[in-house]
Design an enzyme around this catalytic site. Structure first.
Site, mmCIF file in Angstrom:
data_model
loop_
_atom_site.group_PDB
_atom_site.id
_atom_site.type_symbol
_atom_site.label_atom_id
_atom_site.label_comp_id
_atom_site.label_asym_id
_atom_site.label_seq_id
_atom_site.Cartn_x
_atom_site.Cartn_y
_atom_site.Cartn_z
ATOM 1 N N SER A 1 0.999 -1.233 0.173
ATOM 2 C CA SER A 1 0.126 -0.001 -0.166
ATOM 3 C C SER A 1 0.914 1.203 0.180
ATOM 4 C CB SER A 1 -0.536 0.118 1.451
ATOM 5 O OG SER A 1 -1.008 1.163 1.160
ATOM 6 N N TYR B 1 -1.551 -1.508 11.429
ATOM 7 C CA TYR B 1 -2.115 -2.064 9.241
ATOM 8 C C TYR B 1 -0.648 -1.321 8.452
ATOM 9 C CZ TYR B 1 -3.523 -1.270 4.758
ATOM 10 O OH TYR B 1 -3.609 -1.012 3.354
ATOM 11 N N LYS C 1 2.073 -4.030 6.472
ATOM 12 C CA LYS C 1 2.649 -3.289 5.329
ATOM 13 C C LYS C 1 4.688 -3.375 4.958
ATOM 14 C CE LYS C 1 -1.697 -4.330 3.620
ATOM 15 N NZ LYS C 1 -1.693 -5.448 2.819
#
Ligand code: UD1
Length: 346
Positions: free
Chosen positions: A127, A152, A156
């Site tokens: 992302s 989160y 990544k």
């Protein structure tokens, strides 16, 4: 073509669109999902769109190492596209252990089994969140990653690093892993068939599902978070990438790996349009293309939001031969068609 791609998390929003494009490009596909954040709606939609009733589907949890290993024994897998992960930023702040445990262990299991079964090509779903608040725009793949602002986002970054290190460690071995990380900007929209799209559970966190749910009357009013940002109209700017364009980038990346076109054994690509669009511009475009008025108001800034971020997609354009093609208007029309489709089913 006779190549089989494992799509982990393949029943979800991005996974289902990617499955369609892979099948349409002639690849064999195995879809595996634990269905923790979706139902069978999209997988059924994939079957309808492709006219294929025989797509292998395995209900399983990628945190279960034995189940992952069984998958690699049962199928000869040429590449894995790994989507299976939790993705709600706010929830990750409240429940970091849940996020680290799920997002890291599922990916570690994939890498371990892929390597143990003779090596594999691994495409990781990353992302633009890894860039944080960028110093210069647009961001290129060499723009520095910033410390993650949520667990989160951190998963990544960590998974990118795990993939990079695994590629390095396995190079030239029997269990060789080659990897590509695709850094998505803001994926939005739905398949033009209206048969697959985003199915958020509860109140949507992301902008476009909130817009379509407001338009259909499920939500009373859209809050635009902040209109005092240092941008042309005061609202945040993002690079909204059409979901079908994004899905096609996966087909290009998979072909690049399988055809031996990679320049390095681990590569990173930005997947975006290169075009900044503000929240207000997106809302205006939605109203115009769909001929309706949206109930919205300006609200305070949302914590953790960056002011502006958009991609320099030149690397993906040049090296993968991929380019975003659909206009924001087409994308927003598809998102609205999908919202109406699911409303009709309720
Ligand atoms: C977030 C994640 C990103 C993830 C993406 C897609 C971070 C910091 N961001 O991006 O990693 O890839 O979702 O799932 O990790 N907005 C409103 N009102 C709303 C909802 C959103 O005004 O009700 C605004 C936001 O302030 C933002 C823009 O719309 O400016 C886009 O928000 P959103 O769709 O949530 O995506 P991001 O936060 O950019």
């Amino acid at each position: 073509m006779d190549k089989t791609i494992l799509v982990s998390g393949g029943a979800g929003f991005i996974g289902s669109h990617v499955t369609v494009e892979l099948i349409e490009a002639g690849y064999g596909v195995v879809v595996a999902d634990n269905m923790s954040n979706c139902d069978m709606t999209c997988f059924e939609g994939v079957k309808k769109i492709t006219g294929r009733d025989d797509i292998p589907f395995v209900k399983m949890d990628f945190c279960d190492a034995a189940a992952v290993d069984r998958l690699f024994s049962d199928y000869r897998i040429d590449a894995v596209i790994h989507f299976a992960a939790y993705k709600a930023v706010g929830e990750s702040v409240a429940q970091p252990v849940k996020y680290y445990k799920n997002n890291l262990s599922s990916f570690l299991n994939v890498l371990e089994s892929a390597s143990a079964h003779g090596g594999c090509n691994v495409l990781f779903s990353s992302s633009a969140t890894v860039y944080g608040e960028p110093d210069t725009l647009p961001v290129t793949e060499t723009s520095p990653r910033q410390p993650a602002t949520s667990p989160y986002g951190n998963t990544k970054q960590i998974c990118e690093d795990i993939l990079r290190d695994t590629v390095k460690a396995t190079a030239g071995s029997e269990g060789e892993i080659k990897g590509i990380a695709l850094r998505y900007f803001n994926p939005i929209g739905a398949h033009p068939s209206g048969l697959i799209g985003e199915l958020p559970r509860g109140v949507p966190n992301n902008l476009v599902p909130f817009i379509t749910q407001t338009a259909i009357g499920k939500r009373e009013c859209l809050s635009i978070f902040g209109n005092d940002y240092p941008t042309p109209d005061g609202t945040c700017q993002r690079d909204y990438i059409d979901i079908v364009d994004l899905a096609k980038a996966h087909v290009c990346a998979v072909s690049r790996m399988l055809d031996g076109d990679m320049e390095e054994d681990y590569e990173i690509f930005n997947i975006g349009t290169g075009r900044p669009v503000s929240v207000l511009e997106l809302v205006n475009a939605f109203e115009k293309v769909n001929g309706l008025k949206l109930n919205y108001r300006f609200a305070p800034r949302r914590e953790g939001d960056v002011t502006a971020i958009w991609a320099d997609p030149a690397e993906a354009n040049k090296k993968m031969g991929w380019k975003a093609e659909r206009t924001v208007e087409e994308t927003l029309a598809a998102a609205w068609a999908w919202e109406k489709h699911i409303a009709g089913q309720e």
